[in-house]
Design a protein around this motif. Sequence first.
Motif, PDB file in Angstrom:
ATOM      1  N   VAL A 103       0.934  -1.203   0.039  1.00  0.00           N
ATOM      2  CA  VAL A 103       0.065  -0.049  -0.068  1.00  0.00           C
ATOM      3  C   VAL A 103       1.017   1.189  -0.014  1.00  0.00           C
ATOM      4  N   PRO A 104       1.038   1.954  -1.391  1.00  0.00           N
ATOM      5  CA  PRO A 104       2.045   3.272  -1.197  1.00  0.00           C
ATOM      6  C   PRO A 104       1.173   4.350  -0.104  1.00  0.00           C
ATOM      7  N   PRO A 105       2.305   5.198   0.197  1.00  0.00           N
ATOM      8  CA  PRO A 105       1.827   6.094   1.045  1.00  0.00           C
ATOM      9  C   PRO A 105       0.818   7.224   0.490  1.00  0.00           C
ATOM     10  N   ASN A 106      -0.228   7.774   1.192  1.00  0.00           N
ATOM     11  CA  ASN A 106      -0.896   8.721   0.555  1.00  0.00           C
ATOM     12  C   ASN A 106      -1.847   8.440  -0.502  1.00  0.00           C
ATOM     13  N   CYS A 107      -2.294   7.186  -0.289  1.00  0.00           N
ATOM     14  CA  CYS A 107      -2.925   6.623  -1.547  1.00  0.00           C
ATOM     15  C   CYS A 107      -4.571   6.846  -1.480  1.00  0.00           C
ATOM     16  N   GLY A 108      -4.823   7.296  -0.300  1.00  0.00           N
ATOM     17  CA  GLY A 108      -6.196   7.722   0.031  1.00  0.00           C
ATOM     18  C   GLY A 108      -7.141   6.475   0.564  1.00  0.00           C
ATOM     19  N   MET A 109      -6.698   5.515   0.827  1.00  0.00           N
ATOM     20  CA  MET A 109      -7.254   4.294   1.364  1.00  0.00           C
ATOM     21  C   MET A 109      -8.022   4.635   2.741  1.00  0.00           C
ATOM     22  N   LYS A 110      -9.281   4.334   3.058  1.00  0.00           N
ATOM     23  CA  LYS A 110      -9.793   4.482   4.382  1.00  0.00           C
ATOM     24  C   LYS A 110      -9.204   3.763   5.354  1.00  0.00           C
ATOM     25  N   ALA A 111      -8.755   2.808   4.951  1.00  0.00           N
ATOM     26  CA  ALA A 111      -8.179   1.687   5.883  1.00  0.00           C
ATOM     27  C   ALA A 111      -7.046   2.142   6.333  1.00  0.00           C
ATOM     28  N   VAL A 112      -6.248   3.243   5.818  1.00  0.00           N
ATOM     29  CA  VAL A 112      -4.871   3.798   6.072  1.00  0.00           C
ATOM     30  C   VAL A 112      -5.076   5.181   6.353  1.00  0.00           C
ATOM     31  N   PRO A 113      -5.658   5.455   7.539  1.00  0.00           N
ATOM     32  CA  PRO A 113      -5.888   7.259   7.703  1.00  0.00           C
ATOM     33  C   PRO A 113      -4.746   7.815   7.870  1.00  0.00           C
ATOM     34  N   SER A 114      -3.564   7.117   8.453  1.00  0.00           N
ATOM     35  CA  SER A 114      -2.447   7.810   8.754  1.00  0.00           C
ATOM     36  C   SER A 114      -1.471   8.075   7.284  1.00  0.00           C
ATOM     37  N   GLY A 115      -2.014   7.478   6.242  1.00  0.00           N
ATOM     38  CA  GLY A 115      -1.470   7.697   4.877  1.00  0.00           C
ATOM     39  C   GLY A 115       0.110   7.119   4.738  1.00  0.00           C
ATOM     40  N   ARG A 116       0.264   6.409   5.727  1.00  0.00           N
ATOM     41  CA  ARG A 116       1.601   5.723   5.670  1.00  0.00           C
ATOM     42  C   ARG A 116       1.754   4.568   5.007  1.00  0.00           C
ATOM     43  N   GLU A 117       3.095   4.274   4.473  1.00  0.00           N
ATOM     44  CA  GLU A 117       3.268   3.038   3.646  1.00  0.00           C
ATOM     45  C   GLU A 117       2.979   1.807   4.464  1.00  0.00           C
ATOM     46  N   GLU A 118       2.391   0.852   3.778  1.00  0.00           N
ATOM     47  CA  GLU A 118       2.290  -0.476   4.263  1.00  0.00           C
ATOM     48  C   GLU A 118       2.554  -1.831   3.460  1.00  0.00           C
ATOM     49  N   ASP A 119       2.980  -2.889   4.234  1.00  0.00           N
ATOM     50  CA  ASP A 119       3.133  -4.056   3.375  1.00  0.00           C
ATOM     51  C   ASP A 119       2.594  -5.139   4.005  1.00  0.00           C
ATOM     52  N   CYS A 120       1.953  -6.084   3.444  1.00  0.00           N
ATOM     53  CA  CYS A 120       1.540  -7.656   3.886  1.00  0.00           C
ATOM     54  C   CYS A 120       2.339  -8.632   3.264  1.00  0.00           C
ATOM     55  N   VAL A 121       3.128  -9.440   3.910  1.00  0.00           N
ATOM     56  CA  VAL A 121       3.867 -10.687   3.438  1.00  0.00           C
ATOM     57  C   VAL A 121       3.195 -11.850   3.903  1.00  0.00           C
ATOM     58  N   PHE A 122       2.870 -12.501   2.818  1.00  0.00           N
ATOM     59  CA  PHE A 122       1.853 -13.749   2.831  1.00  0.00           C
ATOM     60  C   PHE A 122       2.676 -14.919   3.758  1.00  0.00           C
TER      61      PHE A 122
END
Length: 202
Positions: A103-122
């Motif tokens: 999830v790139p920073p500041n992409c506007g997703m409501k689930a990321v209100p902080s706007g900070r980058e996030e990754d999920c590794v399966f």
Amino acid sequence: MGQGQSQKPQNGGVYTMYHGTSVANARLIIANGFKQSSGGMLGRGVYVSCDISKASSYPLNSNPSDRVVLELRVRVGRVKRIDKDNHPMQYTWSSHGYDTAWVPPNCGMKAVPSGREEDCVFDPTRVEVVGIAKAPNTTIEKELQQLIGKRSRRKDGGGGGGSIHVYSLCMTETPYGALHVKQQCWKWNQGGNGLMYIEQRL
């Protein structure tokens, strides 16, 4: 914002990322490795970030005296960009052959209100604890560093007797169990995997 946080992790790259957790959970993770979460905004996996400030806020609503930020070596594999709410692969990316959702920073997703980058590794085995980025105090930091040293000895089939551990990110040699003092810097990965943090001996 560091340049590397706004750039999509390159397929096959190895990056330094961070995970915030409690002191008790940090001990368990170091000893036994990560386990998949049962769910989350990107489904099952291990949630990490290149943004240490984001990791520092976890666990949410916890006392800062019970927060640890683990420094990780992450092999991202094949990466899928998830950059909007209700993305068609938001929860199913792993079943389409991807190893990591980004999830790139500041992409506007409501689930990321902080706007900070996030990754999920399966696959949790793609995520390895290599250090302690933040700890409530030096006593806990040293304890956790020693646990990392013990785990490394088990992983490498022994240790002691003057054995040396070579840190994979910076190639610094230190005695097993010794505190690895480090600083962070950006460096271009010669393997062509983009910008990443590396560790350097002070």
